[in-house]
Design a protein around this motif. Structure first.
Motif, mmCIF file in Angstrom:
data_model
loop_
_atom_site.group_PDB
_atom_site.id
_atom_site.type_symbol
_atom_site.label_atom_id
_atom_site.label_comp_id
_atom_site.label_asym_id
_atom_site.label_seq_id
_atom_site.Cartn_x
_atom_site.Cartn_y
_atom_site.Cartn_z
ATOM 1 N N TYR A 267 33.621 45.977 32.856
ATOM 2 C CA TYR A 267 34.902 45.744 33.523
ATOM 3 C C TYR A 267 34.622 45.634 35.017
ATOM 4 O O TYR A 267 33.776 46.369 35.540
ATOM 5 C CB TYR A 267 35.861 46.909 33.268
ATOM 6 N N TYR A 268 35.351 44.748 35.669
ATOM 7 C CA TYR A 268 35.119 44.520 37.090
ATOM 8 C C TYR A 268 36.429 44.442 37.868
ATOM 9 O O TYR A 268 37.434 43.941 37.360
ATOM 10 C CB TYR A 268 34.359 43.203 37.311
ATOM 11 N N ALA A 269 36.373 44.895 39.100
ATOM 12 C CA ALA A 269 37.471 44.634 40.014
ATOM 13 C C ALA A 269 37.492 43.147 40.338
ATOM 14 O O ALA A 269 36.434 42.494 40.377
ATOM 15 C CB ALA A 269 37.283 45.454 41.289
ATOM 16 N N ASP A 270 38.662 42.612 40.569
ATOM 17 C CA ASP A 270 38.774 41.182 40.871
ATOM 18 C C ASP A 270 37.941 40.793 42.091
ATOM 19 O O ASP A 270 37.409 39.688 42.150
ATOM 20 C CB ASP A 270 40.239 40.817 41.113
ATOM 21 N N SER A 271 37.815 41.703 43.025
ATOM 22 C CA SER A 271 37.126 41.394 44.277
ATOM 23 C C SER A 271 35.622 41.177 44.101
ATOM 24 O O SER A 271 34.981 40.584 44.976
ATOM 25 C CB SER A 271 37.361 42.517 45.288
ATOM 26 N N VAL A 272 35.068 41.646 42.985
ATOM 27 C CA VAL A 272 33.618 41.509 42.780
ATOM 28 C C VAL A 272 33.271 40.676 41.551
ATOM 29 O O VAL A 272 32.091 40.384 41.326
ATOM 30 C CB VAL A 272 32.938 42.894 42.660
ATOM 31 N N LYS A 273 34.271 40.293 40.799
ATOM 32 C CA LYS A 273 34.031 39.546 39.557
ATOM 33 C C LYS A 273 33.289 38.252 39.866
ATOM 34 O O LYS A 273 33.643 37.519 40.786
ATOM 35 C CB LYS A 273 35.362 39.269 38.876
ATOM 36 N N GLY A 274 32.243 38.002 39.099
ATOM 37 C CA GLY A 274 31.450 36.797 39.304
ATOM 38 C C GLY A 274 30.329 36.965 40.311
ATOM 39 O O GLY A 274 29.446 36.111 40.419
ATOM 40 N N ARG A 275 30.337 38.069 41.059
ATOM 41 C CA ARG A 275 29.288 38.321 42.061
ATOM 42 C C ARG A 275 28.455 39.550 41.712
ATOM 43 O O ARG A 275 27.257 39.584 41.999
ATOM 44 C CB ARG A 275 29.915 38.514 43.439
ATOM 45 N N PHE A 276 29.087 40.556 41.130
ATOM 46 C CA PHE A 276 28.401 41.804 40.797
ATOM 47 C C PHE A 276 28.207 41.895 39.285
ATOM 48 O O PHE A 276 29.041 41.426 38.513
ATOM 49 C CB PHE A 276 29.215 43.015 41.253
#
Length: 128
Positions: free
Chosen positions: A62-71
């Motif tokens: 699960y990811y925060a929107d702010s890091v999705k696709g980068r982390f």
């Protein structure tokens, strides 16, 4: 008692990459049965959720929107270690990054800080 020790923080340029790690230990702590997570706290801001990875066989992430696709969060149960690979870093990613373990086994992540064991944090600084 559970010990979570982060490492790997440091300084990176915008657009660069860093990987932070978290080594977990504890006499009665079975790493593979606990959801693990990363949170971060920037200066003057509240601590915020970054990513979590489930105990289940799918290692659901699960990811925060702010890091999705980068982390990317991952875990190595054989080494009792949690990772966070951070790519395409931005200055706004600058924060202290905390490793956290959900206290109870077989429970999904949530945003209640009382439900977690916490590491001491590692500083990540991204320069523009």
């Amino acid at each position: 008692q559970v010990q979570l020790v982060e490492s790997g923080g440091g300084l990176a340029q915008a657009g660069g990459s860093l990987r932070v790690s978290c080594a977990a230990s504890g006499r009665t702590f079975t790493f593979s049965t606990h959801t693990m997570a990363w949170f971060r706290q920037a200066p003057g801001k509240e601590r915020e959720f970054v990513a979590a990875i489930s105990w289940n066989r799918y290692n659901t992430a699960y990811y925060a929107d702010s890091v999705k696709g980068r982390f990317t969060i991952s875990r190595d149960n054989a080494k009792n270690t949690l990772y966070l690979q951070m790519n395409s870093l931005k200055p706004e990613d600058t924060a202290v990054y905390y490793c956290a373990a959900v206290r109870r086994s077989y429970i999904s992540y949530n945003l209640n800080s009382d439900d977690y064991y916490w590491g001491q944090g590692t500083q990540v600084t991204v320069s523009s």
